[in-house]
Design an enzyme around this catalytic site. Structure first.
Site, short mmCIF file in Angstrom:
data_model
loop_
_atom_site.label_atom_id
_atom_site.label_comp_id
_atom_site.label_asym_id
_atom_site.label_seq_id
_atom_site.Cartn_x
_atom_site.Cartn_y
_atom_site.Cartn_z
N HIS A 17 -25.03 -0.92 -41.13
CA HIS A 17 -25.16 -2.26 -41.72
C HIS A 17 -24.54 -2.28 -43.13
O HIS A 17 -23.82 -3.22 -43.48
CB HIS A 17 -26.63 -2.67 -41.90
CG HIS A 17 -27.41 -2.84 -40.63
ND1 HIS A 17 -28.63 -2.27 -40.42
CD2 HIS A 17 -27.14 -3.58 -39.52
CE1 HIS A 17 -29.10 -2.63 -39.25
NE2 HIS A 17 -28.21 -3.42 -38.67
N LYS A 41 -37.18 -8.71 -29.92
CA LYS A 41 -37.59 -7.44 -30.54
C LYS A 41 -38.91 -7.56 -31.30
O LYS A 41 -39.11 -8.51 -32.05
CB LYS A 41 -36.52 -6.98 -31.53
CG LYS A 41 -35.21 -6.57 -30.89
CD LYS A 41 -34.24 -6.09 -31.97
CE LYS A 41 -32.85 -5.83 -31.39
NZ LYS A 41 -31.86 -5.64 -32.47
N ARG A 90 -20.05 -2.91 -32.52
CA ARG A 90 -19.88 -1.45 -32.36
C ARG A 90 -19.18 -1.09 -31.07
O ARG A 90 -18.55 -0.03 -30.97
CB ARG A 90 -21.25 -0.77 -32.38
CG ARG A 90 -21.95 -0.79 -33.72
CD ARG A 90 -23.39 -0.43 -33.57
NE ARG A 90 -24.05 -1.41 -32.72
CZ ARG A 90 -25.35 -1.49 -32.51
NH1 ARG A 90 -26.16 -0.63 -33.08
NH2 ARG A 90 -25.85 -2.42 -31.73
N SER A 128 -30.66 0.50 -35.40
CA SER A 128 -32.04 0.59 -35.93
C SER A 128 -32.97 1.16 -34.86
O SER A 128 -33.90 1.90 -35.17
CB SER A 128 -32.53 -0.78 -36.38
OG SER A 128 -31.69 -1.30 -37.39
O1 PNS Z 1 -29.88 -7.26 -35.63
P1 PNS Z 1 -30.02 -8.09 -34.39
O2 PNS Z 1 -31.42 -7.94 -33.80
O3 PNS Z 1 -28.94 -7.85 -33.37
O4 PNS Z 1 -29.86 -9.63 -34.88
C1 PNS Z 1 -29.95 -10.69 -33.95
C2 PNS Z 1 -30.15 -12.02 -34.71
C3 PNS Z 1 -31.42 -11.93 -35.57
C4 PNS Z 1 -28.96 -12.28 -35.59
C5 PNS Z 1 -30.28 -13.15 -33.65
O5 PNS Z 1 -31.36 -12.86 -32.79
C6 PNS Z 1 -30.47 -14.52 -34.29
O6 PNS Z 1 -29.53 -15.14 -34.71
N1 PNS Z 1 -31.77 -14.96 -34.33
C7 PNS Z 1 -32.13 -16.23 -34.94
C8 PNS Z 1 -32.51 -17.25 -33.85
C9 PNS Z 1 -31.24 -17.90 -33.31
O7 PNS Z 1 -30.50 -18.56 -34.00
N2 PNS Z 1 -31.02 -17.71 -31.97
C10 PNS Z 1 -29.87 -18.24 -31.29
C11 PNS Z 1 -28.65 -17.32 -31.43
S1 PNS Z 1 -27.66 -17.46 -30.00
#
Ligand code: PNS
Length: 160
Positions: A17, A41, A90, A128
């Site tokens: 990150h 998660k 990645r 993570s």
């Molecule tokens: O580090 P991660 O877990 O891959 O991050 C994923 C994240 C938090 C960026 C994604 O789940 C997100 O954008 N969550 C906020 C809710 C949202 O907007 N959902 C629709 C996205 S398609």
């Protein structure tokens, strides 16, 4: 002023990150690093703990601001008048999911684009999730996260 957001769960922040944030920060005037809820998660660290670790990790980057947001990423983008979402990729599994999210977020936010940054090969195996698994077995985390995150993981998981 060009503002972008680098969103994620950051549970906890990894060297992968940090490398992406450093590179993304060179492309914009202001980069928000946003701790968001990933409904898929369950997290080990609270939002405050994740924000504090991120603040420590990016204290050398003057145009990076750490925030958290409860809700859709597209809403944060509208609220802060953000021009771009920046995400790391990645591998092909990441690409598939990021491609879908980019299209959904463009629809939800009136055309805001997602820019995908390929991860540095040194960090392409780090996640993570893997970090937490290694920590749970008291494994060596030095290549994966900064020292202050190693300490935070040890405190949380209760190992020496
Ligand atoms: O580090 P991660 O877990 O891959 O991050 C994923 C994240 C938090 C960026 C994604 O789940 C997100 O954008 N969550 C906020 C809710 C949202 O907007 N959902 C629709 C996205 S398609």
């Amino acid at each position: 002023m060009i503002k972008a957001v680098f969103p994620g769960s950051f549970d906890p922040v990894t060297k992968g990150h940090i490398n992406l944030i450093e590179r993304a920060s060179t492309a914009v005037d202001l980069l928000f690093v946003a701790v968001l809820v990933n409904p898929a998660k369950k997290t080990l660290f609270s939002i405050e703990e994740r924000k504090n670790m991120l603040k420590e990790a990016v204290k050398h980057l003057p145009n990076v601001e750490i925030i958290s947001f409860e809700g859709l990423l597209a809403e944060l983008v509208k609220q802060e008048n953000i021009s771009f979402i920046i995400k790391g990729v990645r591998n092909l599994v990441d690409f598939e999911s990021e491609y879908t999210q980019a299209n959904i977020n463009r629809l939800l936010s009136n055309g805001v684009e997602t820019l995908l940054l390929p991860s540095d090969p040194r960090y392409s195996a780090i996640s993570s999730t893997v970090v937490k698994e290694i920590a749970s077995f008291n494994g060596d985390l030095d290549s994966f996260v900064p020292q202050f995150v190693v300490k935070a993981l040890k405190n949380k998981i209760n190992i020496k």
